[in-house]
Design an enzyme around this catalytic site. Sequence first.
Site, PDB file in Angstrom:
ATOM      1  N   HIS A  90     118.602 -19.696 -12.507  1.00 58.46           N
ATOM      2  CA  HIS A  90     118.751 -21.153 -12.521  1.00 58.46           C
ATOM      3  C   HIS A  90     119.009 -21.679 -11.120  1.00 58.46           C
ATOM      4  CE1 HIS A  90     122.865 -19.661 -12.516  1.00 58.46           C
ATOM      5  NE2 HIS A  90     123.242 -20.833 -12.022  1.00 58.46           N
ATOM      6  N   HIS A 116     118.811 -23.357  -4.589  1.00 55.12           N
ATOM      7  CA  HIS A 116     118.345 -21.962  -4.547  1.00 55.12           C
ATOM      8  C   HIS A 116     118.566 -21.324  -5.919  1.00 55.12           C
ATOM      9  CE1 HIS A 116     122.702 -21.594  -4.091  1.00 55.12           C
ATOM     10  NE2 HIS A 116     122.571 -20.403  -4.654  1.00 55.12           N
TER      11      HIS A 116
HETATM   12  P1  ATP Z   1     131.374 -23.625  -4.098  1.00 58.45           P
HETATM   13  O1  ATP Z   1     131.937 -22.325  -4.622  1.00 58.45           O
HETATM   14  O2  ATP Z   1     131.927 -24.031  -2.780  1.00 58.45           O
HETATM   15  O3  ATP Z   1     131.387 -24.707  -5.110  1.00 58.45           O
HETATM   16  P2  ATP Z   1     128.884 -22.204  -4.261  1.00 58.45           P
HETATM   17  O4  ATP Z   1     129.320 -21.696  -5.596  1.00 58.45           O
HETATM   18  O5  ATP Z   1     127.470 -22.660  -4.125  1.00 58.45           O
HETATM   19  O6  ATP Z   1     129.822 -23.398  -3.799  1.00 58.45           O
HETATM   20  P3  ATP Z   1     129.552 -19.590  -3.398  1.00 58.45           P
HETATM   21  O7  ATP Z   1     130.732 -19.555  -4.339  1.00 58.45           O
HETATM   22  O8  ATP Z   1     129.726 -18.958  -2.067  1.00 58.45           O
HETATM   23  O9  ATP Z   1     129.101 -21.074  -3.161  1.00 58.45           O
HETATM   24  O10 ATP Z   1     128.357 -18.902  -4.162  1.00 58.45           O
HETATM   25  C1  ATP Z   1     127.105 -18.593  -3.570  1.00 58.45           C
HETATM   26  C2  ATP Z   1     126.091 -18.385  -4.681  1.00 58.45           C
HETATM   27  O11 ATP Z   1     126.503 -17.302  -5.516  1.00 58.45           O
HETATM   28  C3  ATP Z   1     125.956 -19.590  -5.618  1.00 58.45           C
HETATM   29  O12 ATP Z   1     124.632 -19.635  -6.109  1.00 58.45           O
HETATM   30  C4  ATP Z   1     126.887 -19.273  -6.756  1.00 58.45           C
HETATM   31  O13 ATP Z   1     126.485 -19.891  -7.962  1.00 58.45           O
HETATM   32  C5  ATP Z   1     126.751 -17.757  -6.843  1.00 58.45           C
HETATM   33  N1  ATP Z   1     127.988 -17.149  -7.326  1.00 58.45           N
HETATM   34  C6  ATP Z   1     129.232 -17.389  -6.859  1.00 58.45           C
HETATM   35  N2  ATP Z   1     130.160 -16.654  -7.497  1.00 58.45           N
HETATM   36  C7  ATP Z   1     129.472 -15.920  -8.415  1.00 58.45           C
HETATM   37  C8  ATP Z   1     129.849 -14.947  -9.397  1.00 58.45           C
HETATM   38  N3  ATP Z   1     131.096 -14.587  -9.576  1.00 58.45           N
HETATM   39  N4  ATP Z   1     128.863 -14.412 -10.143  1.00 58.45           N
HETATM   40  C9  ATP Z   1     127.579 -14.756  -9.999  1.00 58.45           C
HETATM   41  N5  ATP Z   1     127.154 -15.653  -9.081  1.00 58.45           N
HETATM   42  C10 ATP Z   1     128.080 -16.238  -8.305  1.00 58.45           C
END
Ligand code: ATP
Length: 176
Positions: A127, A45
Amino acid sequence: MSARRKRRLFFALWPDAEVRNSLASAAAVVRKHGSGRSVPDENLHITLAFLGSVDEEVLDCVRSAAEQVNAGAFSLTIDRAGWWKRTGILWLGPSAGPAALNRLVKSLWAALEPCGFWPDFRDFHPHVTIARRWRKARLPEIKPVHWPIDALMLLESHTGQRGARYTLLERWPLIR
Ligand code: ATP
Ligand code: MG
């Protein structure tokens, strides 16, 4: 004291089955050239706005913010692979500046401001993350993926045993 339920939320562009297949094929090609932790195909996504841990009671505000977004449908071309050394993120993205996408994200953050979210638009680099903890070998060319963008999605992130799992909460068509 009542324990209020919190949910980890983010707005994203969520591909349909056809686009997801094309992204997955491109990701497989890129991932042949190095090693790290692959993102499962069903998780691919583009995050538009990460809200983090949100109180249940803020959800209504978030939903009405999405309704107020003033943006039309457009087409996005995912045509390159990239790698961020500092974070170890391997990704697919558009090489041409997607003005319509920037307008969409700007409008979304503006609508979210009254709900108490701080816009981080300056940091927006569209991205599709395809792997983490990536050690670069090389970045091959990819077959461009044409992705018609016609809706905004709100997702909830759950921590599963094998990493994050997402559930689609709601979808808003982009009509202006
Ligand atoms: P994991 O953290 O378990 O490795 P993930 O990063 O895909 O997996 P989440 O941390 O819940 O899961 O994030 C959901 C989405 O939001 C992802 O696309 C992630 O890259 C984005 N995201 C997470 N934290 C941030 C942040 N601090 N700023 C911007 N985007 C974020
Ligand atoms: Mg994360």
